[in-house]
Design an enzyme around this catalytic site. Structure first.
Site, PDB file in Angstrom:
ATOM      1  N   HIS A  41       6.848   1.092  -2.318  1.00  0.00           N
ATOM      2  CA  HIS A  41       6.589   0.685  -3.705  1.00  0.00           C
ATOM      3  C   HIS A  41       7.765   1.048  -4.613  1.00  0.00           C
ATOM      4  O   HIS A  41       8.116   0.302  -5.537  1.00  0.00           O
ATOM      5  CB  HIS A  41       5.296   1.364  -4.192  1.00  0.00           C
ATOM      6  CG  HIS A  41       4.768   0.813  -5.471  1.00  0.00           C
ATOM      7  ND1 HIS A  41       3.585   1.269  -6.028  1.00  0.00           N
ATOM      8  CD2 HIS A  41       5.238  -0.118  -6.324  1.00  0.00           C
ATOM      9  CE1 HIS A  41       3.368   0.629  -7.153  1.00  0.00           C
ATOM     10  NE2 HIS A  41       4.354  -0.223  -7.361  1.00  0.00           N
ATOM     11  N   ALA A  70       0.813  -1.216   0.000  1.00  0.00           N
ATOM     12  CA  ALA A  70       0.000   0.000   0.000  1.00  0.00           C
ATOM     13  C   ALA A  70       0.843   1.261   0.000  1.00  0.00           C
ATOM     14  O   ALA A  70       0.409   2.309  -0.483  1.00  0.00           O
ATOM     15  CB  ALA A  70      -0.916   0.007   1.220  1.00  0.00           C
ATOM     16  N   CYS A  71       2.048   1.179   0.534  1.00  0.00           N
ATOM     17  CA  CYS A  71       2.873   2.355   0.792  1.00  0.00           C
ATOM     18  C   CYS A  71       3.612   2.821  -0.464  1.00  0.00           C
ATOM     19  O   CYS A  71       4.369   2.047  -1.056  1.00  0.00           O
ATOM     20  CB  CYS A  71       3.879   2.018   1.891  1.00  0.00           C
ATOM     21  SG  CYS A  71       5.150   3.267   2.143  1.00  0.00           S
ATOM     22  N   PRO A  72       3.445   4.083  -0.866  1.00  0.00           N
ATOM     23  CA  PRO A  72       4.137   4.563  -2.076  1.00  0.00           C
ATOM     24  C   PRO A  72       5.648   4.607  -1.919  1.00  0.00           C
ATOM     25  O   PRO A  72       6.381   4.427  -2.898  1.00  0.00           O
ATOM     26  CB  PRO A  72       3.558   5.965  -2.269  1.00  0.00           C
ATOM     27  CG  PRO A  72       3.096   6.390  -0.906  1.00  0.00           C
ATOM     28  CD  PRO A  72       2.607   5.136  -0.257  1.00  0.00           C
TER      29      PRO A  72
END
Length: 319
Positions: free
Chosen positions: A56, A51-53
């Site tokens: 990512h 979920a974490c940019p």
């Protein structure tokens, strides 16, 4: 003295003045030849949230550079509570594509921070590059992790992968200049907007965000596929992880509602679709189920019902 249960507990996202101030990363070492953390196959482990940019970014570079066999990945559950990120199986909850901790079998990311520094008292963030040999965190700063992964293992890679350079010398000035305002107003701007607790703090963040979205739209208006130098660089990687989350999360959940990327920013949308559909490292590391589940569940101060929206549909428009 605070107990381990109390240290690093998330009690709120905004400061007393209503603004969100991002925590400075504590661990800032790098994997490099001749340094404390030598490049070795199998020595390191990557901890991420899909979920974490920020996490990512590291998954994209790992796949682009062909580093999957050099270090494995553990993926947290998308539900983050006051004790931070946890792994599958904690409280008997599992989520598709989340894993257990593959190194120690601990319940939470915080356990790794305390293993590195028993008195650690800040938030327990991802990504984390873990050194299994010395049993410590190498780095928890995504911008620096993608820099050292860019070349750390080149001597072991096939020629085509070793020659990939997402921060080339001749483009560094332009990349750095773009990264600076994109980070401040876009990457972090969506958070400063979403976590603001006063109208003044919100507008102070969201208006520069809107201006920067228009600025990006104008940069891409000449039909270019990449932001800088006619080639894929870290500038594209760093922006992508925010823009791919914009329509499903930031537009509604964080009140960044100047317009959807797919409807209001045609050039930015074209750029996004090109990366997603034509470069597997982007598509294969993007998990919309984790993205939506995390944000809409983990911020009850913004979304107290924790209802996760069904749309938008499709997640990414076709080319």
């Amino acid at each position: 003295m605070s107990t381990p249960e109390q240290r690093g507990k998330i009690t709120g996202w905004a400061s007393n003045d209503g603004t969100f101030k991002r925590q400075t990363s504590k661990f800032r070492d790098s994997i490099e030849k001749g340094g404390e953390f030598e490049p070795e196959k199998g020595r390191y482990h990557l901890y991420v949230s899909l979920a974490c940019p920020w996490a990512h970014r590291t998954l994209i570079v790992r796949k682009l550079k062909g580093l999957e066999e050099f270090f494995d990945v553990s993926t947290v559950h998308p539900h983050m509570d006051e004790l931070g990120w946890r792994f599958n199986g904690t409280a008997d909850e599992t989520f598709p594509a989340a894993t257990e901790d593959k190194v120690y079998g601990v319940a939470r990311i915080r356990d790794l921070y305390f293993k590195t520094e028993p008195d650690y008292g800040a938030r327990f963030t991802v990504p984390v590059i873990w050194d299994k040999k010395n049993e410590t965190i190498v780095s928890n700063e995504s911008s620096e992790i993608i820099r050292f992964l860019n070349h750390a293992f080149d001597e072991f890679l096939p020629k085509d992968k070793a020659e990939l350079d997402f921060y080339p010398e001749e483009l560094r000035k332009e990349i750095d200049e773009l990264n600076e305002w994109v980070y401040d107003t876009v990457n972090n701007g969506v958070y400063r907007s979403g976590f603001a607790t006063t109208q003044e703090a919100y507008e102070k963040a969201v208006k520069p965000l809107g201006e920067s979205m228009e600025r990006l739209e104008k940069i891409l208006s000449d039909g270019r596929d990449f932001l800088v130098g006619g080639k894929l660089t870290e500038a594209d990687i760093r922006l992508y992880t925010t823009i791919v989350r914009y329509d499903p999360v930031y537009h509604n959940h964080f009140k960044c509602n100047f317009g959807l990327v797919r409807h209001s920013y045609p050039n930015l949308n074209r750029w996004l679709k090109n990366l997603y559909w034509n470069y597997p490292a982007f598509k294969d590391t993007t998990d919309f189920a984790h993205i939506k589940e995390h944000y809409y569940w983990s911020h009850p101060q913004i979304n107290p019902t924790r209802i996760v929206p069904v749309g938008p549909s499709p997640n990414i428009e076709a080319l």
